[in-house]
Write a protein that holds these residues in place. Structure first.
Motif, mmCIF file in Angstrom:
data_model
loop_
_atom_site.group_PDB
_atom_site.id
_atom_site.type_symbol
_atom_site.label_atom_id
_atom_site.label_comp_id
_atom_site.label_asym_id
_atom_site.label_seq_id
_atom_site.Cartn_x
_atom_site.Cartn_y
_atom_site.Cartn_z
ATOM 1 N N TRP A 141 34.787 38.560 31.279
ATOM 2 C CA TRP A 141 33.277 38.878 31.625
ATOM 3 C C TRP A 141 32.542 38.848 30.527
ATOM 4 N N VAL A 142 33.029 39.658 29.507
ATOM 5 C CA VAL A 142 32.356 39.829 28.019
ATOM 6 C C VAL A 142 32.002 38.453 27.589
ATOM 7 N N HIS A 143 32.945 37.504 27.656
ATOM 8 C CA HIS A 143 32.554 36.383 27.009
ATOM 9 C C HIS A 143 31.499 35.494 27.844
ATOM 10 N N GLN A 144 31.505 35.622 29.249
ATOM 11 C CA GLN A 144 30.595 35.063 29.817
ATOM 12 C C GLN A 144 29.177 35.614 29.424
ATOM 13 N N ALA A 145 29.003 36.946 29.239
ATOM 14 C CA ALA A 145 27.832 37.502 28.984
ATOM 15 C C ALA A 145 27.542 37.211 27.574
ATOM 16 N N LEU A 146 28.274 37.116 26.620
ATOM 17 C CA LEU A 146 28.061 36.761 25.018
ATOM 18 C C LEU A 146 27.289 35.387 25.258
ATOM 19 N N ALA A 147 27.771 34.429 26.000
ATOM 20 C CA ALA A 147 27.527 33.192 26.161
ATOM 21 C C ALA A 147 25.929 32.985 26.507
ATOM 22 N N ARG A 148 25.595 34.088 27.363
ATOM 23 C CA ARG A 148 24.159 34.052 28.035
ATOM 24 C C ARG A 148 23.444 35.019 27.163
ATOM 25 N N ASP A 149 24.019 35.748 26.150
ATOM 26 C CA ASP A 149 23.434 36.716 25.377
ATOM 27 C C ASP A 149 22.640 37.980 26.262
ATOM 28 N N VAL A 150 23.813 38.512 27.076
ATOM 29 C CA VAL A 150 23.529 39.648 27.895
ATOM 30 C C VAL A 150 24.220 40.701 27.464
ATOM 31 N N ASP A 151 23.928 41.763 27.470
ATOM 32 C CA ASP A 151 24.486 43.169 27.083
ATOM 33 C C ASP A 151 25.440 43.537 28.594
ATOM 34 N N LEU A 152 26.741 43.403 28.562
ATOM 35 C CA LEU A 152 27.669 43.772 29.563
ATOM 36 C C LEU A 152 28.288 45.033 29.096
ATOM 37 N N GLY A 153 27.842 46.194 29.970
ATOM 38 C CA GLY A 153 28.368 47.453 29.860
ATOM 39 C C GLY A 153 29.218 48.061 30.888
ATOM 40 N N PHE A 154 30.098 49.054 30.760
ATOM 41 C CA PHE A 154 30.887 49.537 31.822
ATOM 42 C C PHE A 154 30.957 50.857 31.780
ATOM 43 N N GLU A 155 31.095 51.647 32.979
ATOM 44 C CA GLU A 155 31.007 52.911 33.183
ATOM 45 C C GLU A 155 32.183 53.190 34.314
ATOM 46 N N LEU A 156 33.243 53.264 33.828
ATOM 47 C CA LEU A 156 34.314 53.315 34.673
ATOM 48 C C LEU A 156 34.998 54.605 34.852
ATOM 49 N N GLU A 157 35.503 55.010 36.205
ATOM 50 C CA GLU A 157 36.177 56.301 36.534
ATOM 51 C C GLU A 157 37.187 55.609 37.361
ATOM 52 N N GLY A 158 38.189 56.414 37.915
ATOM 53 C CA GLY A 158 39.194 55.971 38.712
ATOM 54 C C GLY A 158 38.620 55.895 40.011
ATOM 55 N N ALA A 159 39.087 54.902 40.786
ATOM 56 C CA ALA A 159 38.651 54.781 41.917
ATOM 57 C C ALA A 159 39.625 53.948 43.018
ATOM 58 N N PRO A 160 40.750 54.603 43.365
ATOM 59 C CA PRO A 160 41.847 53.917 44.075
ATOM 60 C C PRO A 160 41.501 53.487 45.421
ATOM 61 N N VAL A 161 42.022 52.564 45.988
ATOM 62 C CA VAL A 161 41.432 52.035 47.193
ATOM 63 C C VAL A 161 42.843 51.161 48.005
ATOM 64 N N GLU A 162 42.918 50.964 49.206
ATOM 65 C CA GLU A 162 44.084 50.335 49.680
ATOM 66 C C GLU A 162 43.236 48.922 50.158
ATOM 67 N N GLY A 163 43.939 47.866 49.505
ATOM 68 C CA GLY A 163 43.614 46.445 49.685
ATOM 69 C C GLY A 163 44.233 45.435 48.954
ATOM 70 N N ASP A 164 43.631 44.227 49.056
ATOM 71 C CA ASP A 164 44.330 42.995 48.489
ATOM 72 C C ASP A 164 43.752 42.854 46.918
ATOM 73 N N ALA A 165 44.398 42.971 46.048
ATOM 74 C CA ALA A 165 44.079 42.885 44.619
ATOM 75 C C ALA A 165 43.300 41.589 44.227
ATOM 76 N N PHE A 166 43.807 40.612 44.700
ATOM 77 C CA PHE A 166 43.251 39.423 44.399
ATOM 78 C C PHE A 166 41.808 39.185 45.042
ATOM 79 N N LEU A 167 41.938 39.459 46.225
ATOM 80 C CA LEU A 167 40.224 39.389 46.617
ATOM 81 C C LEU A 167 39.362 40.509 46.137
ATOM 82 N N LEU A 168 39.861 41.519 45.780
ATOM 83 C CA LEU A 168 38.989 42.673 45.304
ATOM 84 C C LEU A 168 38.374 41.924 43.884
ATOM 85 N N ARG A 169 39.390 41.280 43.216
ATOM 86 C CA ARG A 169 39.212 41.043 41.718
ATOM 87 C C ARG A 169 38.159 39.579 42.155
#
Length: 448
Positions: free
Chosen positions: A317-345
């Motif tokens: 995602w960072v490479h996509q953002a750099l290609a369009r000159d967009v500042d991509l930031g992350f504010e991440l905390e743990g968020a456990p769920v039950e689901g399909d990893a492929f679909l969530l991705r």
């Protein structure tokens, strides 16, 4: 015009029940009245017999030798009544008045009768009393106050319980019909709570016998719809899969060709082919993700941490953002769920791609994960043009794009996100970003 089954059943049940209760009230009233009336008549007969016993037969008198001797004290006792007034008339065998009220009307037939005397309704009995060798006729009349009173009391004592019984019956029938229709209401609620994509058969094991043919027919229809949906999913998946390989080869060849020295006109044309190939490849991947997001095509859920999903994809995602000159930031905390990893991705990839795609150069995109009120969430916020509030529901539809929107999207990204969120029981919300600018898309998962 729609008909209520409950109202129909009540219309069928209540009139006959009301008729039966009315008949019961009448049947209870008349048998109760008859003994009481006979008792009052018998009391009048006893008075008549007592009066007849005081008729004397002799040679002297004004009434052909008949006289009536009744001590005042006895007459007072005979006439004493708490509610009514008693009258009498004594006639000789020849029909001549001996004593009493000469205006008291004589009977026209056998048995007790009602008459009007001194402006009052009276009940009269005729008693044959021995007068020497002949028989005198003694008429005893009584006003009808206590008979009317008795009639009211009997009506109240018989009709009031019937009325209470009618009310109780109405309540019992109402709740009985409601309880009897309970399985249908439960079935209706179960179907209402299902999403349009939940085509599982309805469990008929606990349903009443009368509703099972309906459930069997409904389950048959659901199976046919589910089969059609599976056929559509297979077509989408197969078509997308078949397109991916040649598109990947075409993209690789155009990239190799663009790396060679070319005339500018040819390079421009080839660059357009390259961009179209990238868009088509993305569309194929989206169709494949959409087919997999459909009910029946999802894998078994497992424990997934949204923070880990974002961290695993952050580099791309960072490479996509750099290609369009967009500042991509992350504010991440743990968020456990039950689901399909492929679909969530896939859902997160679509959200981030849209945010980067529609942000202007120098814009900011922030990806957040965490938990609010014990509900895990992920959201992507940008400061781009945003989505008008009137369009926020429609942009979740397949192949819909806001009129006048720039970019090369196909209108499938948010539709895929909605399908994946619905499959995980999560809610999706579109709102404005910070400072009333841009767009914030938040997916909130159910309590784990």
């Amino acid at each position: 015009m729609a008909r209520s089954l409950r109202a129909h059943l009540l219309r069928l049940l209540l009139p006959p029940i009301a008729a039966l209760l009315a008949v019961g009230a009448v049947v209870a009233y008349y048998p109760s009245m008859e003994p009481a009336t006979e008792a009052y008549d018998q009391a009048l007969v006893d008075i008549g017999i007592a009066l007849g016993a005081h008729v004397r037969v002799g040679e002297v008198g004004t009434n052909a030798g008949y006289s009536f001797e009744l001590p005042p004290a006895v007459e007072q006792v005979l006439r004493t009544d708490r509610y009514d007034t008693i009258y009498y008339r004594i006639l000789s065998p020849g029909g001549v008045d001996i004593a009493g009220e000469p205006e008291l009307p004589q009977p026209e037939g056998a048995g007790p009768y009602d008459a009007l005397f001194k402006g009052q309704k009276v009940h009269v009995v005729s008693v044959q009393s021995p007068c020497g060798p002949a028989t005198c006729n003694v008429l005893v009349a009584e006003t009808t106050v206590k008979r009317s009173r008795l009639t009211r009391e009997i009506m109240l004592s018989s009709l009031l319980p019937q009325l209470l019984l009618a009310v109780a019956t109405l309540v019992i029938v109402w709740f009985g019909v409601k309880r009897g229709l309970g399985p249908l209401e439960s079935l209706s609620e179960e179907i209402k709570q299902r999403s349009p994509r939940d085509l599982r058969p309805i469990d008929a094991s606990a349903a009443p016998e009368e509703t099972r043919p309906l459930l069997v027919a409904l389950n048959g229809l659901l199976e046919q719809v589910a089969q059609a949906s599976r056929n559509q999913q297979r077509f989408l998946a197969n078509a997308a899969h078949q397109l991916r390989t040649p598109l990947a080869g075409l993209q690789a060849h155009t990239e190799l060709a663009l790396a060679q020295p070319l005339p500018e006109a040819v390079r421009a044309q080839l660059d357009q082919v390259h961009q179209a190939t990238i868009r088509t490849a993305r569309l194929a991947n989206q169709l494949l993700a959409l087919a997999r997001a459909e009910p029946g095509a999802r894998g078994d859920p497992s424990s997934v941490n949204l923070k880990s999903v974002v961290e695993a994809e952050a580099d791309a995602w960072v490479h996509q953002a750099l290609a369009r000159d967009v500042d991509l930031g992350f504010e991440l905390e743990g968020a456990p769920v039950e689901g399909d990893a492929f679909l969530l991705r896939e859902a997160l990839a679509n959200l981030v791609h849209n945010a980067i795609e529609y942000s202007s150069r120098g814009g900011h995109v922030t990806v957040r994960t965490g938990a609010r009120n014990n509900h895990a969430y992920v959201e992507v916020e940008d400061d781009g043009p945003g989505i008008p509030s009137a369009e926020r529901a429609r942009v979740l539809e397949r192949f819909y794009r806001v009129p006048g929107t720039s970019g090369t999207g196909s209108g499938l990204g948010l539709a895929i996100v909605r399908e994946i969120a619905a499959g995980h029981g999560a809610g999706i919300e579109l709102s404005e970003g910070a400072g009333a600018r841009g767009c914030r898309v938040a997916i909130t998962f159910p309590h784990g």
